[in-house]
Motif scaffolding. Structure first.
Motif, short mmCIF file in Angstrom:
data_model
loop_
_atom_site.label_atom_id
_atom_site.label_comp_id
_atom_site.label_asym_id
_atom_site.label_seq_id
_atom_site.Cartn_x
_atom_site.Cartn_y
_atom_site.Cartn_z
N ARG A 257 0.83 -1.21 0.00
CA ARG A 257 0.00 0.00 0.00
C ARG A 257 0.86 1.26 0.00
N GLU A 258 1.99 1.23 0.72
CA GLU A 258 2.90 2.38 0.73
C GLU A 258 3.49 2.61 -0.66
N VAL A 259 3.91 1.53 -1.34
CA VAL A 259 4.47 1.65 -2.69
C VAL A 259 3.41 2.19 -3.65
N GLU A 260 2.19 1.67 -3.54
CA GLU A 260 1.12 2.14 -4.42
C GLU A 260 0.84 3.62 -4.17
N ASP A 261 0.88 4.03 -2.89
CA ASP A 261 0.69 5.46 -2.57
C ASP A 261 1.80 6.30 -3.20
N HIS A 266 3.94 9.85 -7.39
CA HIS A 266 4.87 10.06 -8.50
C HIS A 266 4.10 10.37 -9.79
N GLY A 267 3.00 9.70 -10.02
CA GLY A 267 2.20 9.96 -11.22
C GLY A 267 1.68 11.39 -11.23
N ARG A 268 1.18 11.83 -10.07
CA ARG A 268 0.69 13.21 -9.99
C ARG A 268 1.82 14.21 -10.23
N ASP A 269 3.00 13.94 -9.61
CA ASP A 269 4.15 14.82 -9.82
C ASP A 269 4.57 14.83 -11.30
N SER A 270 4.53 13.64 -11.92
CA SER A 270 4.93 13.54 -13.33
C SER A 270 4.01 14.36 -14.22
#
Length: 299
Positions: A257-261, A266-270
Motif C-alpha cells: 500500500r505504501e508503494v502504491e501510494d 509520482h504519477g501526480r508529480d509527473s
C-alpha cells in the motif's frame, strides 16, 4: 501381614495420580517381596482407582475441612430422617445439594491444580459419591478413608461398599456387603483343602491375567496419549507458523500500500511537471520568435 500395614501402603499409593499408580504399586510390591511376601501380594492386588474415586481421595487430602463439613451435614440429615423431622429434612436437603455441587466444582479445580484435569462426567460421579457418603454412615467412612477404588452410588438409603475401599475399610468402617467368614472345622478332609488351594490358585491366575490385561490397556492408553501430545505439539507449531506468515503477509500488504501510494504521488508529480514543461516550452518558443523579429528589424 498386619491390616494396618496394607492400609498404610494403600494410602501412599492412592495419593498418587492415576497414571503413576501401576508402576508405583508394582515397584512397591517388588520391594516388599523379600521381607513380607503376603503383604507384597496384597499390595500387587490393589486396583488402580477410577478417576472419580481418585479425585474424591484427593479431596480428603486437600479439601478435608470442606469434606468434613459436607459429611457432617449428612449426619444431621440422617438424624432428621430418623426423627421424621420434615422441616429439618427439607432444609438440610437443600443445603446438601448446594454443598455437593460446590465441592464437586472445587474438585474440578483441584484436579487442574494437580495437573490431572477431568471431564464433566467424572465430576458428576464425584457428586454421586459425595451424595452416597451423606446418605450412609459406612459410606461416609469409606469416603473419609482416602482409599476409594471406585465411585459410590446410593440406592435409596443403601450403598454397596463391596470392594470399594483399597486395603479393606479400616478404622472401624463396616461394609454392608461384608459376610462372616465360614469357620474352619477341625478334621476337614484333604479333598476340601486341595479344592480350596485349587480355587486360590485359579483366582490368583485370573487376577494376574486381569492385571496383565489392565497393564496392556494402560500401555496402549499411554501410547495414545503420547501420540496425541505429539500431534498437539505439531499442531501448535503449525499454528505458530501460520500466525508468523499471516503477520508477514500483513507487513507486505502494508508495504504494498505504501508503494502504491508513492506511485500515485509520482504519477501526480509527473503530470504536473509535464504541464510545467509544456508551458516553459511555449514561453521559450515565443521568446525565440520575438528575438528573431527584433534582429530582422535591426537589419
Amino acid at each position: 501381614m498386619g491390616g494396618d500395614a496394607l492400609i498404610d501402603e494403600a494410602a501412599a499409593l492412592y495419593a498418587l495420580r492415576p497414571e503413576e499408580f501401576t508402576a508405583a504399586r508394582n515397584g512397591r510390591g517388588r520391594d516388599l517381596r523379600d521381607d513380607d511376601r503376603e503383604l507384597a501380594d496384597a499390595v500387587l492386588a490393589l486396583r488402580r482407582p477410577a478417576p472419580a474415586a481418585w479425585l474424591v481421595n484427593q479431596l480428603v487430602r486437600h479439601r478435608g475441612d470442606e469434606l468434613d463439613e459436607l459429611l457432617g451435614l449428612g449426619e444431621e440429615l440422617r438424624a432428621a430422617q430418623a426423627e421424621l423431622d420434615a422441616p429439618a429434612m427439607a432444609r438440610l436437603a437443600k443445603q446438601r445439594r448446594a454443598l455437593v455441587a460446590a465441592l464437586a466444582r472445587d474438585a474440578g479445580t483441584l484436579a487442574e491444580e494437580l495437573d490431572a484435569p477431568v471431564r464433566q462426567p467424572v465430576l458428576d460421579e464425584v457428586a454421586q459419591t459425595l451424595n452416597a457418603g451423606m446418605v450412609d454412615a459406612s459410606a461416609a467412612g469409606a469416603v473419609r478413608s482416602g482409599r476409594l477404588v471406585r465411585g459410590l452410588e446410593a440406592v435409596g438409603l443403601e450403598v454397596d461398599l463391596d470392594g470399594a475401599v483399597a486395603g479393606g475399610p479400616g478404622g472401624g468402617v463396616p461394609t454392608r456387603s461384608a459376610r462372616p467368614k465360614a469357620s474352619r472345622r477341625s478334621g476337614g478332609s484333604a479333598d476340601d483343602g486341595a479344592a480350596e488351594r485349587e480355587r486360590e490358585e485359579r483366582s490368583r491366575r485370573e487376577r494376574e491375567e486381569r492385571e496383565r490385561e489392565a497393564e496392556a490397556a494402560e500401555a496402549r492408553a499411554a501410547e495414545a496419549s503420547e501420540a496425541l501430545d505429539a500431534l498437539e505439539r505439531e499442531l501448535e507449531a503449525l499454528t505458530d507458523r501460520i500466525a508468523a506468515d499471516t503477520a508477514r503477509r500483513e507487513e507486505l500488504d502494508a508495504e504494498l500500500r505504501e508503494v502504491e501510494d508513492r506511485l500515485g504521488e509520482h504519477g501526480r508529480d509527473s503530470r504536473r511537471l509535464g504541464r510545467e514543461r509544456d508551458r516553459a516550452a511555449r514561453v521559450a518558443e515565443s521568446a525565440r520568435d520575438e528575438a528573431a523579429a527584433a534582429r530582422e528589424a535591426l537589419g
